[in-house]
Design an enzyme around this catalytic site. Structure first.
Site: not given
Ligand SMILES: O=c1ccn([C@H]2C[C@H](O)[C@@H](COP(=O)(O)O)O2)c(=O)[nH]1
Ligand SMILES: [Zn+2]
Length: 196
Positions: A95, A97, A121, A124
Site C-alpha cells: 500500500h 502509506e 486501511c 496501514c
Molecule cells: O490503505 C490503503 C488501501 C488501499 N490501497 C491500495 C491497494 C490497492 O492497490 C488499491 C485498492 O484497490 P481497489 O480495487 O479499489 O480495492 O488501493 C492503498 O494503497 N492504501
Molecule cells: Zn492500507
C-alpha cells in the site's frame, strides 16, 4: 487588477497564486499516485515533518522485482467456481502509506503528517500508529463503510491520531511541460517529438 503587480513589465510584488502547503503535499501524493499500475485505484502518500519538509513519498505497487506484468492486477471474485485467491492483487500490493513509511529510510516519523489520496486501511493504520505519525489528511474515503476501514478509524481514534479530509484551496493544478519549454529560448526540445 491582476494578482501580480507589474511596473513596466517587471514583477514588483510577490506572486499571490502560490500553492497552499496542504494543497502542495496532497498534489505531491496525487502525482505519486500517477506512478501506480493499479487499474482501479491509484493511491499516493506523502509524509511531511513539522517544518514542512517532505520526508518520504510512496504509491501502491508490487514489491521490488515482482513484475507488474506477471503478478495479477485483478480482484478475485469470491463467489465464483474458479475462485483463486492467488489471482487477487491484494495478496501482493504494497500500500501507498506502507511504501511511504518504508521509503523514509529510518528517519524518525514521530509527529509527522501523512497526506494520502485514500483514507488508510487497517493494515496501514497499524503502521501509521507504530511509526509515530500524528495526523492524516486524506482526499477520498470511498471505502469508509468497509470493515477494514472502520477498524482503521477505530484504532486511529483510540490512540488519538488525527484524521481529516483535505479540502483543497485550489480546484485544479495544471502541469504543462509545454509552458516551460515555450518560454525557454534555449530549448531545442519539441514535445511533439516525444514518443510517449
Ligand atoms: O490503505 C490503503 C488501501 C488501499 N490501497 C491500495 C491497494 C490497492 O492497490 C488499491 C485498492 O484497490 P481497489 O480495487 O479499489 O480495492 O488501493 C492503498 O494503497 N492504501
Ligand atoms: Zn492500507
Amino acid at each position: 487588477m491582476s494578482e501580480e503587480a507589474t511596473v513596466q513589465g517587471m514583477e514588483t510584488h510577490k506572486r499571490m497564486s502560490y500553492l497552499h502547503w496542504d494543497d502542495y503535499f496532497m498534489a505531491t501524493s496525487l502525482l505519486s499516485a500517477q506512478r501506480s499500475k493499479d487499474p482501479v485505484t491509484q493511491v499516493g502518500a506523502c509524509i511531511v515533518d513539522s517544518q514542512n519538509r517532505i520526508v518520504a513519498i510512496g504509491y501502491n505497487g508490487f514489491p521490488r522485482n515482482c513484475s507488474d506484468d506477471e503478478f495479477p492486477w485483478t480482484k478475485a471474485k469470491k463467489d465464483t467456481k474458479d475462485f483463486d485467491p492467488l489471482k487477487d492483487k491484494k495478496m501482493y500490493v504494497v500500500h501507498a502509506e506502507a511504501n511511504a513509511i518504508l521509503n523514509s529510510n529510518g528517519a524518525t516519523l514521530t509527529g509527522t503528517r501523512l497526506y494520502t489520496t485514500l483514507f488508510p486501511c487497517n493494515e496501514c493504520a497499524k503502521l501509521i500508529i507504530q511509526s509515530g505519525i500524528s495526523d492524516i489528511l486524506y482526499l477520498s474515503d470511498k471505502y469508509a463503510e468497509k470493515p477494514t476501514y472502520r477498524a482503521s478509524r477505530r484504532m486511529l481514534d483510540a490512540v488519538g491520531v488525527g484524521h481529516r479530509r483535505h479540502v483543497p484551496k485550489q480546484k485544479q493544478i495544471i502541469i504543462n511541460f509545454d509552458d516551460i519549454l515555450e518560454e525557454d529560448p534555449n530549448s531545442s526540445l519539441n514535445l511533439n517529438d516525444l514518443h510517449l
